[in-house]
Design a protein around this motif. Structure first.
Motif, short mmCIF file in Angstrom:
data_model
loop_
_atom_site.label_atom_id
_atom_site.label_comp_id
_atom_site.label_asym_id
_atom_site.label_seq_id
_atom_site.Cartn_x
_atom_site.Cartn_y
_atom_site.Cartn_z
N PHE A 122 12.17 -4.38 -2.38
CA PHE A 122 11.24 -3.78 -2.11
C PHE A 122 10.78 -4.23 -3.66
N ARG A 123 11.03 -5.41 -4.68
CA ARG A 123 11.12 -4.65 -6.09
C ARG A 123 9.10 -5.61 -6.70
N ILE B 1 6.82 -3.21 -8.23
CA ILE B 1 6.29 -3.70 -9.86
C ILE B 1 4.82 -4.67 -9.61
N ASN B 2 4.97 -4.67 -8.78
CA ASN B 2 3.03 -4.96 -8.65
C ASN B 2 2.19 -3.55 -8.45
N GLU C 45 0.74 -0.94 0.48
CA GLU C 45 -0.58 -0.17 0.01
C GLU C 45 1.01 1.24 -0.13
N PHE C 46 2.01 0.67 0.83
CA PHE C 46 2.73 2.74 1.44
C PHE C 46 3.68 2.55 -0.23
N PHE C 47 3.77 1.31 -0.91
CA PHE C 47 4.52 2.00 -1.80
C PHE C 47 3.73 2.75 -3.66
N LYS C 48 2.88 1.67 -3.51
CA LYS C 48 1.73 1.93 -4.41
C LYS C 48 0.75 3.46 -4.08
#
Ligand code: SAH
Length: 398
Positions: free
Chosen positions: A138-139, A143-144, A79-82
């Motif tokens: 964290f790939r 990527i997702n 969620e954070f990366f998104k």
């Protein structure tokens, strides 16, 4: 969440991190654990163990990791990366809407909230740059998230870190369809040949977009232009399209010749009408002096460090002398474009080098305009060194 470790921040650095400084530096930490796993979550705490910020461990040439949040409750997860990606992409809406420019940066490391991660866009293709083993952990999250948020033709990646001291030869393609080689993108209406699968550098440095536009629109008409450290010659292409009388591109690397010819060809300029020289710039300066060659417009955009057969160049030590040599072969009333991407000194210092060079050459000068990074290379107030680009257009006064 991944395993978490607490790093105690030395008291004199506590305010810096509280105020948003993003880079986790060895010198600021009391209890470094050298066996720490790359990608571990780090909680920065004060001497009493109170939470200051949360980040990840990832060794780069600068620092040992990056702060990701100053909110104690915020987890570092998909969620954070998104969320960070969505915010960053929304800031580039204007770029996505402009058909005359199809190559730009969509995520700029700490400026967009995740140090060590850079994502660039090339006409439907995304290229992810990982700057440490830590951020590469964290790939899946990155990527997702990316593939859910954007429509893409393909996704590529560049591992910009070494494993066991060795750079990894790799196929940079991850998913989708493979890009054409070269992939032709546009920048302010100009065609650029991009190679997504030929190592770390794709052929064009996007941070100079606005400078190239100024070169074309304002500085090249009827001018003789010398483009030093020319790489794939893109400044020369913009100069020629801006009506330059002649362009001369000089670079040491053999590959610069075919690459520059290609960039001319895809813009319908006959490369045979332009001069492209594979040579050490410092040797070329001597040659030009001997032949009494002078140019109306001299472009200087060297790397921060370079080693050639005869000479080791460091921007911080040698820029002044580079300028002095350029001044000698610039016409009176001519212009020098002085550019550097060296992050170890700032714009004021760079202007001091310029001042010293002209003073020691007994030549008057006038600064015409200055540039730093463009808006897609988002930077942060709290991390000034992230705004590494310094470009100054200088007139040589008669
Ligand atoms: N100005 C270019 C980017 C420069 S990249 C652009 O706008 O696209 C740095 C380039 O400097 C590389 O292509 C490298 O081959 C070249 N280089 C490094 N040392 C050099 C030297 N002593 N003489 C000529 N070229 C050099």
């Amino acid at each position: 969440m991944k395993n978490q470790v607490s790093f105690k921040v030395k008291s004199k650095f506590i305010n810096k991190y509280k105020n948003g400084y993003p880079l986790i530096d060895k010198s600021a930490i009391l209890n470094i654990d050298t066996k720490m796993r790359e990608g571990s979550i780090i909680n920065l705490v004060d001497e009493k163990g109170q939470f200051i910020a949360r980040g990840y461990y990832g060794k780069q040439n600068k620092g040992i990791g990056w702060v990701l949040t100053r909110k104690k409750q915020e987890d570092i997860n998909l969620e954070f990366f998104k969320k960070k990606l969505i915010i960053a992409l929304n800031k580039r809406t204007k770029f996505f809407q402009d058909p005359s420019t199809t190559a730009f940066r969509v995520f700029n490391g700490e400026g967009d909230g995740i140090g060590g991660l850079i994502i660039e866009y090339f006409d439907g293709y995304y290229v992810i740059h990982w700057y440490s083993k830590g951020v590469y952990k964290f790939r899946d999250e990155v990527i997702n998230s990316l593939k859910k948020i954007v429509e893409f033709k393909g996704i590529y990646q560049k591992k910009r870190f070494s494993e066991d001291g060795k750079y990894i030869e790799q196929d940079d393609f991850i998913m989708g369809e493979r890009a054409a080689t070269p992939l032709i993108v546009k920048e302010n209406g100009v065609n650029l040949a991009i190679y997504l699968n030929e190592g770390a550098m794709v052929g064009v440095f996007l941070d100079q977009r606005e400078v190239r536009k100024r070169v074309r629109d304002q500085y090249s008409k009827n001018k003789s232009v010398l483009n030093t450290f020319s790489y794939t010659g893109v400044f020369s292409i913009f100069a020629a399209l801006g009506g330059a009388k002649t362009t001369t591109s000089v670079d040491l690397a053999n590959r610069s010749l075919p690459k520059t010819i290609e960039q001319f060809n895809i813009n319908y300029i006959d490369a045979k009408t332009q001069e492209i020289i594979v040579e050490d710039v410092f040797k070329y300066f001597k040659y030009a002096l001997r032949k009494e060659l002078k140019f109306d417009f001299v472009i200087l955009d060297p790397p921060s460090f370079a080693t050639s057969k005869n000479f080791k160049f460091s921007a911080e030590k040698d820029y002044k002398n580079l300028l002095k040599q350029a001044i000698l072969i610039t016409e009176d009333n001519g212009t020098i474009l002085a550019s550097t991407n060296c992050s170890s000194f700032n714009m004021d210092k760079f202007k001091e080098f310029i001042h010293e060079a002209f003073k020691e050459s007994c030549v008057e000068y006038k600064i015409l305009e200055e540039h730093t990074l463009p808006p897609d290379f988002k930077t942060m107030e709290e991390f000034k060194e992230g705004n590494y680009l310094k470009v100054v257009f200088v007139r040589k006064m008669p």
